[in-house]
Design an enzyme around this catalytic site. Structure first.
Site, short mmCIF file in Angstrom:
data_model
loop_
_atom_site.label_atom_id
_atom_site.label_comp_id
_atom_site.label_asym_id
_atom_site.label_seq_id
_atom_site.Cartn_x
_atom_site.Cartn_y
_atom_site.Cartn_z
N GLY A 46 0.84 -1.19 0.00
CA GLY A 46 0.00 0.00 0.00
C GLY A 46 0.87 1.23 0.00
N GLN A 51 3.11 9.79 1.05
CA GLN A 51 4.39 9.07 0.99
C GLN A 51 5.16 9.35 -0.29
OE1 GLN A 51 2.41 5.20 2.21
NE2 GLN A 51 4.34 5.06 3.29
N CYS A 110 5.83 -0.06 7.21
CA CYS A 110 5.42 1.13 6.48
C CYS A 110 6.62 1.59 5.65
CB CYS A 110 5.01 2.22 7.47
SG CYS A 110 4.53 3.76 6.66
N LEU A 111 6.39 1.90 4.38
CA LEU A 111 7.51 2.27 3.51
C LEU A 111 8.18 3.57 3.96
CD1 LEU A 111 6.09 1.30 -0.02
CD2 LEU A 111 7.72 0.04 1.40
N HIS A 152 -4.55 1.33 7.31
CA HIS A 152 -3.21 1.93 7.44
C HIS A 152 -3.05 3.08 6.43
CE1 HIS A 152 1.34 1.48 8.01
NE2 HIS A 152 1.25 2.25 6.93
N GLU A 153 -3.49 2.84 5.18
CA GLU A 153 -3.32 3.87 4.13
C GLU A 153 -4.23 5.08 4.37
OE1 GLU A 153 -0.72 3.60 2.52
OE2 GLU A 153 -0.47 1.50 3.02
N HIS A 156 -2.78 7.42 6.74
CA HIS A 156 -1.80 8.32 6.10
C HIS A 156 -2.51 9.55 5.51
CE1 HIS A 156 2.12 6.39 6.21
NE2 HIS A 156 1.64 5.25 5.74
NI NI Z 1 2.54 3.37 5.75
#
Ligand code: NI
Length: 193
Positions: A46, A51, A110-111, A152-153, A156
């Site tokens: 995701g 991000q 998480c990236l 989660h997304e 963000h």
């Molecule tokens: Ni994340």
């Protein structure tokens, strides 16, 4: 295809709320394609607009990383089409309309936090409404990894990070590496100015 730079913890964009998307045009489709490409390159499931340094209300998701039938249940607009017909997904202006009562912990990554993982407790089921890249509205009921990833997304998109959702005990175990990451990010940002 261009790989976009993924923002890291410490960059202010990650705590900004995304603006609603109103233009459903080629620019939006290109952005979604670039986000998916960037996500795959980074082995993510995701990615949210924050991000890639844009405060917009859009995220991309692809949780079909395993062979075989999907491990989660779902209903898209009241039907159950094959998951690979709607995945990868771009969720534009998504809103979670309801959460199931059951919650469970799951180790998330998480990236924007490379190599950092920790348990987050979330509801196991959600109903999310969103628009696709043509602006058409959809309602998705889901559980498992899909519900987990979408929550989660969408966090963000609201400027909320997974560390904000961790309990004190979990946070305690990763506190040092999280601080180190923030320090690195700030150092990098000041050297690029
Ligand atoms: Ni994340």
């Amino acid at each position: 295809m261009q790989t976009l730079r993924i923002t890291h913890y410490g960059e202010p964009i990650l705590t900004q709320k995304g603006e609603a998307i109103e233009q459903f045009d080629d620019n939006l489709r290109n952005l979604a394609d670039q986000m998916l490409h960037t996500m795959y390159e980074a082995n993510g499931i995701g990615l949210a607009a924050q991000q890639i340094d844009q405060a917009k209300r859009m995220c991309v998701v692809d949780v079909l990383f395993e062979d075989g039938p999907p491990s989660f249940n779902y209903k898209l607009d009241g039907r159950v089409p094959p998951a690979d017909l709607f995945m990868p997904m771009a969720l534009v202006n998504p809103e979670i309309k309801s959460f199931g009562e059951k919650t469970e912990p799951y180790e998330e990554g998480c990236l924007s936090f490379p190599d950092i993982r920790g348990d987050v407790i979330r509801p196991t089921e959600i109903v999310v409404e969103y628009q696709d890249l043509d602006g058409a509205p959809h309602s998705l009921e889901c559980d498992g990894i899909l519900a987990r990833c979408i929550q989660h997304e969408i966090d963000h998109l609201d400027g909320v990070l997974f560390i904000d959702r961790m309990d004190h005990k979990t946070l305690g175990t990763i506190k040092t590496v999280v601080k180190k990451l923030k320090k690195q990010t700030l150092k990098k940002m000041s050297s690029e100015k």
